[in-house]
Write an enzyme that holds these catalytic residues in place. Structure first.
Site, PDB file in Angstrom:
ATOM      1  N   PRO A  30       0.774  -1.246   0.000  1.00  0.00           N
ATOM      2  CA  PRO A  30       0.000   0.000   0.000  1.00  0.00           C
ATOM      3  C   PRO A  30       0.802   1.292   0.000  1.00  0.00           C
ATOM      4  CG  PRO A  30       0.051  -0.922   2.197  1.00  0.00           C
ATOM      5  CD  PRO A  30       0.757  -1.909   1.311  1.00  0.00           C
ATOM      6  N   ASP A  53       3.294   0.863 -11.887  1.00  0.00           N
ATOM      7  CA  ASP A  53       2.081   1.678 -11.891  1.00  0.00           C
ATOM      8  C   ASP A  53       2.269   2.990 -11.132  1.00  0.00           C
ATOM      9  OD1 ASP A  53       0.583  -0.044 -13.392  1.00  0.00           O
ATOM     10  OD2 ASP A  53      -0.371  -1.037 -11.687  1.00  0.00           O
ATOM     11  N   LYS A  75      -1.661   4.969 -14.426  1.00  0.00           N
ATOM     12  CA  LYS A  75      -2.985   5.449 -14.798  1.00  0.00           C
ATOM     13  C   LYS A  75      -3.484   6.390 -13.705  1.00  0.00           C
ATOM     14  CE  LYS A  75      -4.333   1.189 -17.211  1.00  0.00           C
ATOM     15  NZ  LYS A  75      -3.166   0.360 -16.883  1.00  0.00           N
ATOM     16  N   GLY A 107      -0.462  -2.419  -3.989  1.00  0.00           N
ATOM     17  CA  GLY A 107      -1.298  -3.381  -3.284  1.00  0.00           C
ATOM     18  C   GLY A 107      -0.996  -4.798  -3.687  1.00  0.00           C
ATOM     19  N   ASP A 108      -2.049  -5.547  -4.053  1.00  0.00           N
ATOM     20  CA  ASP A 108      -1.920  -6.935  -4.456  1.00  0.00           C
ATOM     21  C   ASP A 108      -2.348  -7.076  -5.915  1.00  0.00           C
ATOM     22  OD1 ASP A 108      -1.890  -9.992  -3.329  1.00  0.00           O
ATOM     23  OD2 ASP A 108      -3.435  -9.722  -4.851  1.00  0.00           O
ATOM     24  N   MET A 188     -10.837   3.244  -4.734  1.00  0.00           N
ATOM     25  CA  MET A 188     -10.960   4.153  -5.877  1.00  0.00           C
ATOM     26  C   MET A 188     -12.362   4.765  -5.981  1.00  0.00           C
ATOM     27  SD  MET A 188      -8.811   1.792  -8.584  1.00  0.00           S
ATOM     28  CE  MET A 188      -9.631   0.281  -8.053  1.00  0.00           C
TER      29      MET A 188
END
Length: 268
Positions: A30, A53, A75, A107-108, A188
């Protein structure tokens, strides 16, 4: 002799047939780099290429080896460096060049991370891959905010849901989200927070249900706003919170007042 996690990861990198590339779908956790798994850290240090990312923290990227090619494919809302289809093709191309590729995700990889979509493409292309789990935002961010997702007195179930659907809709099973002794964690969902709150109340949730929004959880920039479904949208607006944020709805949010260890440990 017992093998260490790092030794296992190194053997995985160099134990393939000569010139065979491989993709590792790796969870970066995280935000706090100390929450990265030992295996993920070892893979980052030896990768030939790292495709990462927007949500991957700078501290995690510091673990990437100097020899690795770095490719940013982040993104942000509707601003995409590469379309998902192009990212898929990039992973296949790099692996076919014989490279050991770390696809690094916040995260995962398999929890709202599109890891499964990329794995499906790798299967179709005949590219070997492995998945390295990471601490998902729900678990890491809630802990650093002092909010347990389950508690015998408050919540015996927990649901994860994404507030950013592929078609932009919020066509959720609202009634199923409004259950007693249940925590709802929304990824999100910051932009849709007013509508989320309205719909939950309209489907039977109490307007007084404790609700928290956590910005940049587990990092030094973490901010937490706590209110109720009725007040949270205005409070978040007043505080100017921005993505990435995690939303938690449930009685467990009330425990933050006593369990908020992280911000007390490292005052800013």
């Amino acid at each position: 002799m017992r093998q260490t996690p790092a030794a296992t990861a190194t053997r995985t990198f160099h134990g393939n047939s000569c010139g065979e590339g491989r993709v590792f779908l790796v969870g970066a956790g995280p935000g706090d780099p100390q929450l990265l798994t030992l295996r993920a850290a070892a893979l980052l240090g030896e990768a030939d290429a790292v495709v990462y990312d927007h949500l991957v923290s700078a501290g995690v990227l510091d673990m990437v080896g100097a020899q690795a090619e770095r490719v940013y494919v982040g993104k942000q809302d509707s601003r995409h460096t590469l379309a998902q289809e192009d990212i898929n093709l990039l992973l296949v191309r790099l692996a076919r060049e014989g490279k050991q590729v770390v696809r690094l995700k916040g995260g995962d990889p398999f929890i709202f991370g599109r890891g499964a979509e990329e794995a499906e493409v790798l299967v179709q292309a005949g590219v070997p891959f492995e998945v390295v789990p990471g601490i998902t935002a729900a678990g890491g961010v809630s802990c650093y905010a002092g909010i347990p997702l389950t508690h015998r007195d408050y919540a015996q179930s927990c649901k994860f849901i994404t507030g950013h659907l592929k078609d932009g809709s919020l066509n959720w099973d609202w009634a199923n989200l409004v259950q007693p002794r249940q925590t709802v964690v929304i990824y999100m969902g910051l932009g849709a927070l007013p509508e989320i709150s309205r719909q939950l109340v309209a489907h039977g949730q109490s307007a007084d249900m404790p609700t928290a929004v956590i910005e940049r959880g587990t990092t030094a920039e973490q901010r937490v706003v706590v209110g109720t479904l009725d007040t949270i949208s205005e409070l978040v607006k007043e505080q100017g919170l921005k993505s990435p944020c995690l939303i938690i709805v449930g009685e467990v949010v009330s425990l933050r007042a006593s369990l908020n260890w992280f911000e007390r440990l490292a005052p800013r």
